[in-house]
Design a protein around this motif. Sequence first.
Motif, PDB file in Angstrom:
ATOM      1  N   ALA A   1       0.841  -1.193   0.000  1.00 41.42           N
ATOM      2  CA  ALA A   1       0.000   0.000   0.000  1.00 41.42           C
ATOM      3  C   ALA A   1       0.872   1.237   0.000  1.00 41.42           C
ATOM      4  O   ALA A   1       1.959   1.250   0.553  1.00 41.42           O
ATOM      5  CB  ALA A   1      -0.880   0.003   1.245  1.00 41.42           C
TER       6      ALA A   1
ATOM      7  N   TYR B   1     -10.410   2.626  -6.478  1.00 37.47           N
ATOM      8  CA  TYR B   1     -10.900   2.752  -5.111  1.00 37.47           C
ATOM      9  C   TYR B   1      -9.775   2.322  -4.185  1.00 37.47           C
ATOM     10  O   TYR B   1      -9.409   1.154  -4.152  1.00 37.47           O
ATOM     11  CB  TYR B   1     -12.157   1.910  -4.882  1.00 37.47           C
ATOM     12  CG  TYR B   1     -12.596   1.985  -3.441  1.00 37.47           C
ATOM     13  CD1 TYR B   1     -12.993   3.211  -2.907  1.00 37.47           C
ATOM     14  CD2 TYR B   1     -12.557   0.891  -2.601  1.00 37.47           C
ATOM     15  CE1 TYR B   1     -13.347   3.328  -1.580  1.00 37.47           C
ATOM     16  CE2 TYR B   1     -12.917   0.994  -1.266  1.00 37.47           C
ATOM     17  CZ  TYR B   1     -13.309   2.221  -0.765  1.00 37.47           C
ATOM     18  OH  TYR B   1     -13.648   2.333   0.559  1.00 37.47           O
TER      19      TYR B   1
ATOM     20  N   GLY C   1      -9.517   3.096  -0.747  1.00 38.66           N
ATOM     21  CA  GLY C   1      -9.838   2.897   0.665  1.00 38.66           C
ATOM     22  C   GLY C   1      -9.064   3.856   1.540  1.00 38.66           C
ATOM     23  O   GLY C   1      -8.263   4.667   1.057  1.00 38.66           O
ATOM     24  N   ALA C   2      -9.314   3.742   2.846  1.00 36.38           N
ATOM     25  CA  ALA C   2      -8.764   4.722   3.782  1.00 36.38           C
ATOM     26  C   ALA C   2      -7.239   4.678   3.822  1.00 36.38           C
ATOM     27  O   ALA C   2      -6.597   5.677   4.101  1.00 36.38           O
ATOM     28  CB  ALA C   2      -9.335   4.496   5.172  1.00 36.38           C
ATOM     29  N   GLY C   3      -6.626   3.535   3.541  1.00 35.91           N
ATOM     30  CA  GLY C   3      -5.161   3.466   3.639  1.00 35.91           C
ATOM     31  C   GLY C   3      -4.535   2.807   2.430  1.00 35.91           C
ATOM     32  O   GLY C   3      -3.516   2.141   2.545  1.00 35.91           O
TER      33      GLY C   3
ATOM     34  N   ALA D   1      -5.458   0.308   1.058  1.00 34.65           N
ATOM     35  CA  ALA D   1      -5.424  -1.137   1.297  1.00 34.65           C
ATOM     36  C   ALA D   1      -6.780  -1.766   1.017  1.00 34.65           C
ATOM     37  O   ALA D   1      -7.129  -2.801   1.573  1.00 34.65           O
ATOM     38  CB  ALA D   1      -4.984  -1.416   2.730  1.00 34.65           C
ATOM     39  N   ALA D   2      -7.559  -1.140   0.127  1.00 33.11           N
ATOM     40  CA  ALA D   2      -8.867  -1.700  -0.205  1.00 33.11           C
ATOM     41  C   ALA D   2      -8.690  -2.963  -1.030  1.00 33.11           C
ATOM     42  O   ALA D   2      -7.623  -3.218  -1.584  1.00 33.11           O
ATOM     43  CB  ALA D   2      -9.670  -0.685  -1.002  1.00 33.11           C
ATOM     44  N   ALA D   3      -9.748  -3.759  -1.075  1.00 38.62           N
ATOM     45  CA  ALA D   3      -9.837  -4.888  -1.988  1.00 38.62           C
ATOM     46  C   ALA D   3      -8.817  -5.980  -1.695  1.00 38.62           C
ATOM     47  O   ALA D   3      -8.341  -6.667  -2.591  1.00 38.62           O
ATOM     48  CB  ALA D   3      -9.732  -4.407  -3.437  1.00 38.62           C
ATOM     49  N   GLU D   4      -8.482  -6.148  -0.417  1.00 32.96           N
ATOM     50  CA  GLU D   4      -7.568  -7.221  -0.033  1.00 32.96           C
ATOM     51  C   GLU D   4      -8.332  -8.550  -0.047  1.00 32.96           C
ATOM     52  O   GLU D   4      -8.550  -9.201   0.981  1.00 32.96           O
ATOM     53  CB  GLU D   4      -6.980  -6.945   1.361  1.00 32.96           C
ATOM     54  CG  GLU D   4      -5.872  -5.928   1.357  1.00 32.96           C
ATOM     55  CD  GLU D   4      -4.574  -6.455   0.727  1.00 32.96           C
ATOM     56  OE1 GLU D   4      -4.525  -7.630   0.319  1.00 32.96           O
ATOM     57  OE2 GLU D   4      -3.618  -5.673   0.636  1.00 32.96           O
TER      58      GLU D   4
ATOM     59  N   HIS E   1      -7.485 -11.879   1.737  1.00 29.20           N
ATOM     60  CA  HIS E   1      -7.608 -12.050   3.181  1.00 29.20           C
ATOM     61  C   HIS E   1      -9.035 -11.898   3.671  1.00 29.20           C
ATOM     62  O   HIS E   1      -9.270 -11.596   4.837  1.00 29.20           O
ATOM     63  CB  HIS E   1      -6.621 -11.145   3.908  1.00 29.20           C
ATOM     64  CG  HIS E   1      -5.203 -11.522   3.576  1.00 29.20           C
ATOM     65  ND1 HIS E   1      -4.603 -12.648   4.096  1.00 29.20           N
ATOM     66  CD2 HIS E   1      -4.327 -10.995   2.704  1.00 29.20           C
ATOM     67  CE1 HIS E   1      -3.386 -12.772   3.577  1.00 29.20           C
ATOM     68  NE2 HIS E   1      -3.200 -11.789   2.722  1.00 29.20           N
TER      69      HIS E   1
END
Lengths: 324, 324
Positions: free
Chosen positions: A75, A155, A157-159, A161-164, A167
């Motif tokens: 990220a 997109y 995400g906040a850090g 790190a979206a769409a992981e 996991h």
Amino acid sequence: MKEYVIGVDLGGTGIKAGLVDAAGAVRLKRTVPTDTSRGADSILAAIKSAAGGLIASAKKGRLKISGIGVGTPGAVDPETGHIAGGAENLPGWKGAPLVPALAETFRLPVFASNDVTLNALGEARFGAGRGKKDVFCFALGTGIGGGAVIGGKVYRGAGDAAAEAGHMTVKFDGRRCNCGSRGCLESYASGTAVAREGKAACRKNSDSIILKAAGGRLEDVSAKHVFDAAKKNDAAAAAIVKKTGFYLGVGIANVINIFNPEVVIIGGGLSRAGKILIDEAIETVGMYGLEINLKNTGIVLSSLHSTAGMLGAAALCWQEIKGI
Amino acid sequence: MKEYVIGVDLGGTGIKAGLVDAAGAVRLKRTVPTDTSRGADSILAAIKSAAGGLIASAKKGRLKISGIGVGTPGAVDPETGHIAGGAENLPGWKGAPLVPALAETFRLPVFASNDVTLNALGEARFGAGRGKKDVFCFALGTGIGGGAVIGGKVYRGAGDAAAEAGHMTVKFDGRRCNCGSRGCLESYASGTAVAREGKAACRKNSDSIILKAAGGRLEDVSAKHVFDAAKKNDAAAAAIVKKTGFYLGVGIANVINIFNPEVVIIGGGLSRAGKILIDEAIETVGMYGLEINLKNTGIVLSSLHSTAGMLGAAALCWQEIKGI
């Protein structure tokens, strides 16, 4: 003067860079090995060499270069442009000042994000998701990555790190995952999981053609050996591939139920494993997905394959500097 | 002349409507029962009565009404404004011409979407997610709903069916769900699941204070009885609530891993179940969520509670007509 941007895709073993126009056409391409010998310093130097080579060629040809886009494992901190984490396969990369380092060297606007997120943007702009606004991309390899494009834009995400997707928990009391959690999709449907199952099958049957494909060395059995054996109708291998397709289908159904994108795109090395895997995944999606969501979401294979990341990095750059 | 819009929240038993200004202040409110006696016709008539009453009052007070926003169970077809499906608790509602019917009656711009999606928008604009751009909302009730706001706007997905968090698979070989799939979050962490576990506990122990709370009638045991008994330190009830918190935590972690929103908001009746549930959920999120995602995502309780839907419906209307 026609404008170009540099798209860079940083991988664990190689760096792909290209001179890309606004329509996604690649005018010039350059690949250099990823040098991890001195951690972040050598990786940054390799990226600079790849991009710098293209910039030098462009200058000779009197082409205008308007910016650089970079896709990287892990990220990117949206504020500082440093690597915020998640790039475990590149030791020392966490904390690297990716965006400011390139901006200082080349005096160009630089934008960076997660590589699979940029795969998704590449496919949405120039590939299998062309014309779609809401796109979700799976990258099936050693691990499983995910990337989302919403409303035509990445997109993050906040850090960042979206769409992981690797996991997401698909079985809360299931297998232990490297990330410390349990039952992650990655511990069921990744190349690593397939190789582990392949080894187990070889231990049970020392005549297995999976083992033969690996030259008889159990420790060398990889996902590719399992997929190759399945194509030759080896029953044990076919069963592993089918089970993997089932797990993958559960993960895709979760994404469809939660994101309801217009299209889910399956990319990465494992996506070339052939029909059994994808057919089983699609059948499973039919069982685990909500009817109303399935009606509006297509599932397709990547069309850009290994260039998705580089084109997506270029697309990010175009989006940021020109709003396209 | 100050402008208002009508926000309408259609529920299984009642319809809440309000005259709402651009800052989310409610000038006037009206609640009517949901009339399902003649299917879609009677439901539409009840909505018209709720909205019509407010419009009549507004006219008397010389207030300007600029549009109507409606939140409804199920999905709204983005093209036609008809109910596309998913509203199982309102028989006959599927196919109802919600948007065109109201537009024809009131000659006003009408916008509609899923109720939990609008809960999320309400919280993002005026509640626990105020000032946040990427918000995910869980509505914990008889079932489990989800709603997402991305970049400050409702995320509807390809068929207005995004964020169906209740039907994400958390255990692929788990419990059968009403939707036909297996291991859905809803079959573990909903009010229905809690009531079922409560009944099972009462069958094992006829002295259970859960059963006493239900007046000794096993068939009447509800989630509320279980939560009340847990607050009185009943061990069986506390164990059910703790398990429910664990399941909920797995679901929240999945949303955080996939969406990486700035904030996850927990609403709906079950969210008032007290500290055990939420504490256990948050602890579980710490185990199942990726560190990099957790760092950037908060988890909070709803602050608007039962008015989130109505305010979100109004917010949708403001967003569509004024871009705010």
